[in-house]
Enzyme design. Structure first.
Site, PDB file in Angstrom:
ATOM      1  N   HIS A 286      31.977   6.116  67.041  1.00 56.43           N
ATOM      2  CA  HIS A 286      31.598   7.473  66.646  1.00 56.43           C
ATOM      3  C   HIS A 286      32.705   8.468  66.993  1.00 56.43           C
ATOM      4  O   HIS A 286      33.353   8.361  68.032  1.00 56.43           O
ATOM      5  CB  HIS A 286      30.347   7.923  67.403  1.00 56.43           C
ATOM      6  CG  HIS A 286      29.063   7.357  66.900  1.00 56.43           C
ATOM      7  ND1 HIS A 286      28.725   6.028  67.038  1.00 56.43           N
ATOM      8  CD2 HIS A 286      28.008   7.951  66.274  1.00 56.43           C
ATOM      9  CE1 HIS A 286      27.513   5.838  66.520  1.00 56.43           C
ATOM     10  NE2 HIS A 286      27.066   6.984  66.040  1.00 56.43           N
TER      11      HIS A 286
ATOM     12  N   ASP B   9      49.312  21.615  72.441  1.00 60.31           N
ATOM     13  CA  ASP B   9      50.615  21.668  71.770  1.00 60.31           C
ATOM     14  C   ASP B   9      51.113  20.262  71.438  1.00 60.31           C
ATOM     15  O   ASP B   9      51.632  20.019  70.340  1.00 60.31           O
ATOM     16  CB  ASP B   9      51.656  22.368  72.656  1.00 60.31           C
ATOM     17  CG  ASP B   9      51.568  23.876  72.591  1.00 60.31           C
ATOM     18  OD1 ASP B   9      50.982  24.402  71.618  1.00 60.31           O
ATOM     19  OD2 ASP B   9      52.084  24.532  73.518  1.00 60.31           O
TER      20      ASP B   9
ATOM     21  N   GLU C 194      49.165  18.840  68.546  1.00 59.23           N
ATOM     22  CA  GLU C 194      49.590  19.461  67.291  1.00 59.23           C
ATOM     23  C   GLU C 194      50.902  18.860  66.805  1.00 59.23           C
ATOM     24  O   GLU C 194      51.095  18.626  65.606  1.00 59.23           O
ATOM     25  CB  GLU C 194      49.734  20.965  67.473  1.00 59.23           C
ATOM     26  CG  GLU C 194      48.418  21.696  67.638  1.00 59.23           C
ATOM     27  CD  GLU C 194      48.582  23.194  67.712  1.00 59.23           C
ATOM     28  OE1 GLU C 194      47.645  23.910  67.287  1.00 59.23           O
ATOM     29  OE2 GLU C 194      49.635  23.666  68.189  1.00 59.23           O
TER      30      GLU C 194
ATOM     31  N   ASP D 229      46.766  22.383  63.093  1.00 59.20           N
ATOM     32  CA  ASP D 229      46.762  23.667  63.787  1.00 59.20           C
ATOM     33  C   ASP D 229      45.406  23.789  64.481  1.00 59.20           C
ATOM     34  O   ASP D 229      44.437  24.293  63.912  1.00 59.20           O
ATOM     35  CB  ASP D 229      46.976  24.812  62.793  1.00 59.20           C
ATOM     36  CG  ASP D 229      47.147  26.161  63.476  1.00 59.20           C
ATOM     37  OD1 ASP D 229      47.222  26.186  64.726  1.00 59.20           O
ATOM     38  OD2 ASP D 229      47.195  27.188  62.764  1.00 59.20           O
TER      39      ASP D 229
ATOM     40  N   GLN E 127      45.688  31.566  72.130  1.00 57.93           N
ATOM     41  CA  GLN E 127      46.144  30.236  71.735  1.00 57.93           C
ATOM     42  C   GLN E 127      47.400  29.827  72.497  1.00 57.93           C
ATOM     43  O   GLN E 127      47.494  28.712  73.016  1.00 57.93           O
ATOM     44  CB  GLN E 127      46.473  30.208  70.240  1.00 57.93           C
ATOM     45  CG  GLN E 127      45.314  30.061  69.304  1.00 57.93           C
ATOM     46  CD  GLN E 127      45.816  29.819  67.889  1.00 57.93           C
ATOM     47  OE1 GLN E 127      46.470  28.809  67.619  1.00 57.93           O
ATOM     48  NE2 GLN E 127      45.530  30.735  66.989  1.00 57.93           N
TER      49      GLN E 127
ATOM     50  N   GLU F 207      47.102  26.460  74.732  1.00 54.22           N
ATOM     51  CA  GLU F 207      47.599  25.240  74.118  1.00 54.22           C
ATOM     52  C   GLU F 207      48.759  24.600  74.873  1.00 54.22           C
ATOM     53  O   GLU F 207      49.090  23.442  74.636  1.00 54.22           O
ATOM     54  CB  GLU F 207      47.987  25.516  72.664  1.00 54.22           C
ATOM     55  CG  GLU F 207      46.785  25.867  71.796  1.00 54.22           C
ATOM     56  CD  GLU F 207      47.140  26.046  70.332  1.00 54.22           C
ATOM     57  OE1 GLU F 207      48.341  25.938  69.986  1.00 54.22           O
ATOM     58  OE2 GLU F 207      46.223  26.295  69.533  1.00 54.22           O
TER      59      GLU F 207
END
Length: 290
Positions: A128, A258, A261, A267, A277, A281
């Site tokens: 899951h 970061d 990403e 994003d 952010q 991040e």
């Protein structure tokens, strides 16, 4: 997935904008007061990481909005790219686990639909993304988590130990009076299950991911959640190998948003104000793990 050059340009733009705001003494644009959300909007409160759309011409970034979770689906991989959902006390109840694994009828006609038996004998669990135990308010909610568009081929120890421990911890936070927004996904190709390594299963139709990641944004229970996310908000980012030799302590796999990403091209937390952010991040969580 965004090309790396595009991701670098986006990061450069965000840094320049942040510098401009600091030097000018301006504040980030105010977030509009949060309106009453539909259940589908609730699941995407943090943003749409890949700008997925419900467009058949976008088959590897196809948006499926459900009351229980939202996801970006890849027709080529036959797995979700990412799944996003909210866990609060309202979602936790006494409904039994339904175990009704099945194809998702909402995929466009003509697309291959993974079945309940597609993973049989592969050495990988039907893992899951949005967990069954996060949706126990009703049998209908729980059943929705067993659609195969919510599954990835997951190494058994990763699924049953490392990931299960993180999922249990998430619900424990909620029972303590918090609420959690979660985004989970996978990337790469090739994992190691109980029968050894594989890049695909189901006669090559389902890709086995190499890495599995998750981001949790933890808040005190309340209203206007997006407005309450600040530079002090706890954000947990985890990135694990999809391997049967993975360690059970998920805390040892913590990373930054970061870094996720950079690895995925997504994003993440895109609906959060820019200055917040940038702070959240770049930070590795050091909080408790149980």
């Amino acid at each position: 997935m965004l090309p790396s050059a595009t991701l670098m340009l986006r990061r450069h733009y965000r840094c320049l904008l942040f510098l401009f705001l600091v030097l000018s003494g301006c504040q980030d644009p105010e977030v509009a007061p949060q309106q009453t959300l539909t259940l589908e909007e609730e699941q995407l409160l943090l943003g749409n990481p890949s700008n997925a759309t419900a467009d058949e011409g976008n088959p590897d970034n196809y948006l499926l909005l459900k009351a229980q979770y939202a996801l970006s689906y890849s027709r080529e991989r036959s797995t979700p790219n990412w799944v996003s959902w909210h866990v609060g006390r309202d979602w936790l109840g006494a409904a039994d686990r339904q175990d009704d694994f099945r194809s998702d009828p909402r995929l466009p006609g003509g697309w291959y639909r993974v079945t309940a038996s597609s993973y049989t004998g592969s050495g990988f669990d039907r893992g899951h993304n949005a967990p069954s135990a996060d949706r126990t308010r009703s049998e209908e909610d729980n059943s929705a988590t067993f659609l195969m568009t919510n599954m990835i081929p997951q190494a058994p120890r990763n699924n049953q130990e490392t990931w299960a421990n993180l999922e249990d911890y998430t619900r424990e936070l909620v029972r303590e009076g918090l609420e959690v927004y979660v985004v989970m996904g996978s990337y790469g190709e090739g994992g190691t299950g109980s029968k050894g390594s594989a890049k695909t299963i189901d006669q090559g139709r389902v890709t086995v991911p190499a890495r599995i990641w998750k981001v949790l944004v933890v808040l005190e229970a309340g209203e206007d959640d997006l407005e309450r996310i600040s530079t002090g908000t706890r954000v947990i980012a985890v990135d694990t190998p999809n391997s049967n030799s993975v360690r059970p302590d998920w805390g040892s796999y913590r990373t930054t948003v970061d870094a996720l990403e950079q690895a995925t091209g997504y994003d993440l937390l895109s609906a959060v104000p820019l200055q917040v952010q940038l702070a959240l991040e770049s930070r590795v969580d050091l909080g408790p793990t149980q």
